[in-house]
Design a protein around this motif. Structure first.
Motif, PDB file in Angstrom:
ATOM      1  N   GLY A 118     -10.359   8.788  -1.391  1.00  0.00           N
ATOM      2  CA  GLY A 118     -11.171   7.686  -1.890  1.00  0.00           C
ATOM      3  C   GLY A 118     -11.309   6.553  -0.903  1.00  0.00           C
ATOM      4  O   GLY A 118     -12.183   5.687  -1.062  1.00  0.00           O
ATOM      5  N   ASP A 119     -10.469   6.533   0.137  1.00  0.00           N
ATOM      6  CA  ASP A 119     -10.534   5.483   1.154  1.00  0.00           C
ATOM      7  C   ASP A 119     -11.412   5.872   2.339  1.00  0.00           C
ATOM      8  O   ASP A 119     -11.496   5.122   3.312  1.00  0.00           O
ATOM      9  N   CYS A 120     -12.037   7.045   2.292  1.00  0.00           N
ATOM     10  CA  CYS A 120     -12.882   7.519   3.391  1.00  0.00           C
ATOM     11  C   CYS A 120     -14.346   7.170   3.124  1.00  0.00           C
ATOM     12  O   CYS A 120     -14.798   7.191   1.985  1.00  0.00           O
ATOM     13  N   ARG A 121     -15.074   6.896   4.200  1.00  0.00           N
ATOM     14  CA  ARG A 121     -16.508   6.672   4.105  1.00  0.00           C
ATOM     15  C   ARG A 121     -17.184   7.265   5.341  1.00  0.00           C
ATOM     16  O   ARG A 121     -16.597   7.306   6.424  1.00  0.00           O
ATOM     17  N   PRO A 122     -18.442   7.707   5.189  1.00  0.00           N
ATOM     18  CA  PRO A 122     -19.160   8.262   6.348  1.00  0.00           C
ATOM     19  C   PRO A 122     -19.512   7.169   7.346  1.00  0.00           C
ATOM     20  O   PRO A 122     -19.840   6.043   6.961  1.00  0.00           O
ATOM     21  N   ILE A 123     -19.450   7.501   8.625  1.00  0.00           N
ATOM     22  CA  ILE A 123     -19.895   6.571   9.665  1.00  0.00           C
ATOM     23  C   ILE A 123     -21.038   7.189  10.478  1.00  0.00           C
ATOM     24  O   ILE A 123     -21.388   6.688  11.544  1.00  0.00           O
ATOM     25  N   LYS A 124     -21.582   8.268   9.961  1.00  0.00           N
ATOM     26  CA  LYS A 124     -22.804   8.871  10.487  1.00  0.00           C
ATOM     27  C   LYS A 124     -23.640   9.307   9.283  1.00  0.00           C
ATOM     28  O   LYS A 124     -23.149   9.371   8.155  1.00  0.00           O
ATOM     29  N   SER A 125     -24.884   9.636   9.512  1.00  0.00           N
ATOM     30  CA  SER A 125     -25.741  10.097   8.422  1.00  0.00           C
ATOM     31  C   SER A 125     -25.455  11.559   8.101  1.00  0.00           C
ATOM     32  O   SER A 125     -24.863  12.294   8.904  1.00  0.00           O
TER      33      SER A 125
END
Length: 525
Positions: free
Chosen positions: A99-106
């Protein structure tokens, strides 16, 4: 085209989990969610309600109570994988996130990236020979059985470990298994996932072994993938950008880290702060943006190290007994030219040599290629020069046959300067203050690997004031110290003022001091 099934392990904030799942599936990808059974039932019910209409989301119904470092995390991961395999037959890759991860590319960029190589992305380094484990237990993680959680039952955990050690209850690792270790944030191909699941059903002995190891989420998948997949088909890296502090805790990213994160050569990042609402929203939007132009600087870890270490003081090495006994000599004189702009101090050093004021060496403690006489190897590396600094200078005095010597020194080496003042020799320091414009600061950051050609302008603009403040702090530390014999010349001072200082520092006549102060282009960049 790649279709990603995200394996999402989480334990809190159901509303954020729902938004995360919606964002990741908006581009046609999938999410399998394991929500910790220790969390309130109402929270899981909220996730069920919020994802019910989304066909690209599956929930693990048989949930486990998970604990850090426990086998339960691996069980939960396997349960989510099995749910994803059954629910999403079109998924080509399985990507582990929290839950602490997010995308940094599309998503478009991520799909193209995964399509480009038929590869599994998972850190997998030899457990026994690599230095992946920095602190704490190593072999004991495997050869003893761990039945309780170290964090929640510390006394019992170490008590059981001590009993096993005392009774000699070490166990063997399965004979055909080479244990690997690495980050738990991996991305595996479907064929690899199928092999792993088949292995877990066929090799109950290996499952029993890992079930009582400590922190198996760092070894289980890493070991099985290396055991089942040809080495040429494994890229031993994670696609999730993460960093750790000096205390072994994950670094946390906030709203102002957006540009920094996008310039890293990874697809996702963690840990994103729960309070970084703007950052989360921007990164969620990025995933569905279709953007494919991502200049990669890859400077995140260097910047983090620089920013977290700035301002710390202390000796680089503990004093050795031969250093405590070493001395430059009571009748010797050392003058230290302290300047951040190396070319300025080097011009003054050359002028001192040209006018036979005294022998002067350039940045011997900062630049390994500084010309040095053969001193039997003690001069061969910067590490040796720092470690044996007094012995090195004593040998230089003998080599040149003089009792007066000047050296150039970067102000960052304040600890060396303090050490010299602890000697019985006469020490004087000449601070050379220079003006630092933006071009110089940016060049300094580039030379030290803090920025690159593709570093975003916003990151550079935020970094340069920090670099400038470092320069100021380094000089102030010397000026405000209690060290005797500290003099100062400045780019902003008149030649007459600087000449008076040089006359006092080097004990020379006024005419020679005037010539030195008027050295052509002394302060020019």
């Amino acid at each position: 085209m790649a279709k990603i099934a995200f394996i999402l392990l989480c334990h809190k904030d159901p509303e954020a989990i729902i938004r995360q799942a919606e964002g990741l599936t908006a581009t046609g990808d999938y999410v399998a969610i394991h929500f910790d059974a220790s969390a309130p039932a109402a929270a899981f019910a909220a996730i069920e309600q919020g994802t019910r209409e989304n066909p690209n989301v599956v929930l693990v119904k048989r949930r486990m109570k998970c604990g850090w470092g426990e086998w339960s995390l691996v069980r939960a991961t396997l349960a989510a994988i099995e749910a994803a395999v059954q629910a999403f037959p079109r998924a080509t890759h399985f990507y582990m996130i929290s839950g602490d991860c997010r995308p940094i590319k599309s998503a478009d960029h991520a799909h193209s990236f995964l399509d480009a190589r038929d590869t599994d992305y998972i850190e997998s380094f030899d457990f026994f020979t690599s230095d992946w484990i920095k602190t704490g237990m190593k072999e004991d993680r495997l050869i003893y059985r761990h039945f309780v959680n170290e964090r929640t039952s510390k006394a019992l955990f170490y008590g059981l470990l001590g009993v096993q050690r005392k009774l000699g209850l070490e166990r063997s690792i399965p004979h055909d298994i080479d244990v690997m270790i690495g980050s738990q944030w991996w991305c595996l191909r479907r064929a690899t996932i199928d092999k792993v699941l088949a292995f877990t059903r066929a090799r109950r002995d290996v499952m029993r072994f890992f079930a009582t190891t400590w922190i198996p989420d760092e070894t289980f998948f890493q070991t099985l993938v290396r055991h089942l997949v040809p080495r040429a088909e494994i890229d031993a890296r994670t696609l999730t950008f993460l960093m750790f502090t000096d205390y072994g805790m994950p670094a946390t990213f906030y709203d102002d880290h957006h540009d920094l994160l996008l310039s890293q050569d990874f697809l996702f990042a963690r840990k994103i702060s729960p309070e970084a609402f703007e950052l989360k929203e921007r990164l969620d939007d990025l995933w569905a943006s279709g953007r494919t132009d991502f200049p990669v600087a890859g400077d995140g870890r260097r910047l983090f190290t620089f920013l977290t270490h700035r301002g710390r003081t202390g000796r680089r090495f503990a004093p050795r007994f031969w250093e405590r006994e070493a001395t430059l000599g009571r009748d010797r004189e050392l003058i230290v030219l302290v300047c951040k702009k190396y070319h300025v101090a080097k011009r003054l050093a050359q002028a001192l040599r040209d006018h036979d004021v005294l022998p002067t060496l350039n940045y011997l403690f900062d630049e390994e290629d500084t010309p040095m006489p053969d001193l039997g190897g003690i001069e061969s590396t910067l590490t040796k020069r720092h470690r044996h600094r007094r012995a090195l200078l004593r040998m230089l005095y003998r080599q040149i046959g003089k009792d007066r010597l000047a050296i150039c020194l970067d102000p960052v080496n304040f600890d060396l300067l303090q050490d010299f003042y602890g000697d019985r020799a006469e020490i004087r320091t000449l601070l050379i203050d220079c003006h630092f414009d933006e071009d110089y600061l940016e060049g300094h950051a580039a030379r030290n690997g803090l920025i690159g050609d593709k570093t975003p302008r916003t990151t550079i603009d935020r970094l340069l004031p920090t670099v400038a403040q470092d320069f100021v702090s380094e000089s102030l530390a010397i000026r405000e110290s209690d060290l005797p014999g500290v003099y100062r010349i400045a780019e902003t001072a008149t030649p007459e003022t600087n000449a008076a200082v040089l006359k006092a520092v080097f004990d020379i006549d006024a005419e020679t001091a005037r010539i030195l102060a008027g050295t052509p282009y002394l302060f020019d960049d």
